[in-house]
Design a protein around this motif. Sequence first.
Motif, PDB file in Angstrom:
ATOM      1  N   THR A 183       1.155  -1.355  -0.274  1.00 45.07           N
ATOM      2  CA  THR A 183       0.238   0.044   0.455  1.00 45.07           C
ATOM      3  C   THR A 183       0.794   1.706  -0.079  1.00 45.07           C
ATOM      4  OG1 THR A 183      -1.756  -0.872   1.189  1.00 45.07           O
ATOM      5  CG2 THR A 183      -1.734   1.507   1.340  1.00 45.07           C
ATOM      6  N   ASP A 213      -2.165  -5.273 -10.384  1.00 45.14           N
ATOM      7  CA  ASP A 213      -3.508  -5.463  -9.954  1.00 45.14           C
ATOM      8  C   ASP A 213      -3.328  -4.170  -8.988  1.00 45.14           C
ATOM      9  OD1 ASP A 213      -4.267  -7.793 -11.166  1.00 45.14           O
ATOM     10  OD2 ASP A 213      -4.452  -8.974  -9.142  1.00 45.14           O
ATOM     11  N   ILE A 214      -4.267  -2.976  -9.537  1.00 37.35           N
ATOM     12  CA  ILE A 214      -4.248  -1.884  -8.660  1.00 37.35           C
ATOM     13  C   ILE A 214      -4.887  -1.307  -8.376  1.00 37.35           C
ATOM     14  CG2 ILE A 214      -3.034   0.257  -8.576  1.00 37.35           C
ATOM     15  CD1 ILE A 214      -1.687  -0.351 -11.717  1.00 37.35           C
ATOM     16  N   ASP A 215      -5.544  -1.017  -7.201  1.00 34.47           N
ATOM     17  CA  ASP A 215      -6.418   0.220  -6.818  1.00 34.47           C
ATOM     18  C   ASP A 215      -6.507   1.590  -5.910  1.00 34.47           C
ATOM     19  OD1 ASP A 215      -9.494  -0.078  -5.423  1.00 34.47           O
ATOM     20  OD2 ASP A 215      -8.571   0.096  -3.278  1.00 34.47           O
ATOM     21  N   ILE A 216      -7.414   2.124  -6.385  1.00 41.86           N
ATOM     22  CA  ILE A 216      -6.981   4.044  -5.745  1.00 41.86           C
ATOM     23  C   ILE A 216      -8.361   3.853  -5.712  1.00 41.86           C
ATOM     24  CG2 ILE A 216      -6.527   5.907  -6.749  1.00 41.86           C
ATOM     25  CD1 ILE A 216      -5.432   4.626  -9.756  1.00 41.86           C
ATOM     26  N   ARG A 217      -7.773   4.608  -3.666  1.00 38.63           N
ATOM     27  CA  ARG A 217      -8.310   5.050  -3.243  1.00 38.63           C
ATOM     28  C   ARG A 217      -8.107   6.249  -2.671  1.00 38.63           C
ATOM     29  NH1 ARG A 217     -12.674   1.405  -2.585  1.00 38.63           N
ATOM     30  NH2 ARG A 217     -11.958  -0.220  -3.742  1.00 38.63           N
ATOM     31  N   VAL A 271       0.610   5.538 -10.910  1.00 34.42           N
ATOM     32  CA  VAL A 271       0.383   4.572 -11.455  1.00 34.42           C
ATOM     33  C   VAL A 271       0.559   4.645 -13.112  1.00 34.42           C
ATOM     34  CG1 VAL A 271      -2.518   3.943 -12.419  1.00 34.42           C
ATOM     35  CG2 VAL A 271      -1.903   3.864  -9.785  1.00 34.42           C
ATOM     36  N   THR A 328      -4.140   7.160  -1.928  1.00 34.08           N
ATOM     37  CA  THR A 328      -3.817   5.611  -1.302  1.00 34.08           C
ATOM     38  C   THR A 328      -3.836   4.326  -2.532  1.00 34.08           C
ATOM     39  OG1 THR A 328      -4.605   5.610   1.334  1.00 34.08           O
ATOM     40  CG2 THR A 328      -3.818   3.797   0.448  1.00 34.08           C
ATOM     41  N   THR A 329      -2.815   3.820  -2.939  1.00 32.47           N
ATOM     42  CA  THR A 329      -3.110   2.918  -4.012  1.00 32.47           C
ATOM     43  C   THR A 329      -2.065   1.807  -3.374  1.00 32.47           C
ATOM     44  OG1 THR A 329      -0.379   3.535  -4.657  1.00 32.47           O
ATOM     45  CG2 THR A 329      -2.007   4.764  -5.896  1.00 32.47           C
ATOM     46  N   SER A 330      -3.767   0.660  -3.352  1.00 35.36           N
ATOM     47  CA  SER A 330      -2.745  -0.730  -3.493  1.00 35.36           C
ATOM     48  C   SER A 330      -2.622  -1.783  -4.426  1.00 35.36           C
ATOM     49  CB  SER A 330      -4.184  -1.697  -2.787  1.00 35.36           C
ATOM     50  OG  SER A 330      -4.810  -0.349  -1.282  1.00 35.36           O
ATOM     51  N   TRP A 331      -1.116  -2.523  -4.614  1.00 36.55           N
ATOM     52  CA  TRP A 331      -0.806  -3.334  -5.370  1.00 36.55           C
ATOM     53  C   TRP A 331      -0.501  -5.005  -5.472  1.00 36.55           C
ATOM     54  CZ3 TRP A 331       1.060  -0.170  -9.491  1.00 36.55           C
ATOM     55  CH2 TRP A 331       0.931   1.405  -9.120  1.00 36.55           C
TER      56      TRP A 331
END
Length: 102
Positions: free
Chosen positions: A30, A58-62, A43, A65-68
Amino acid sequence: MSRLLTDDEVTTQLEGLPGWSREGDAIVATIEAPDFPAAIRLVAAAADEAEQMNHHPDIDIRWRTTSWLLTTHDAGGLTQLDIELAHRISAAARAEGATPGG
């Protein structure tokens, strides 16, 4: 196809990747950017690196905050491609002033 890394190889290589940890057959991080535009730039930079490597995270953006999540699906686990991409993502994060955590 890339060779699967042994558990010892993964553990050793993660020592050089602050903020990254193992979750099963993947490595995850994160990363918190200073603001939303910096997160998007991170990103985008990582996407360029991933495309060059033909190895996509795989990427999540909030917000900022980015999660990888990195794994080599066709090999069924972790390979050197995942470690290399994690290093490139971490470098891109540093360039944006982003830090592990979140």
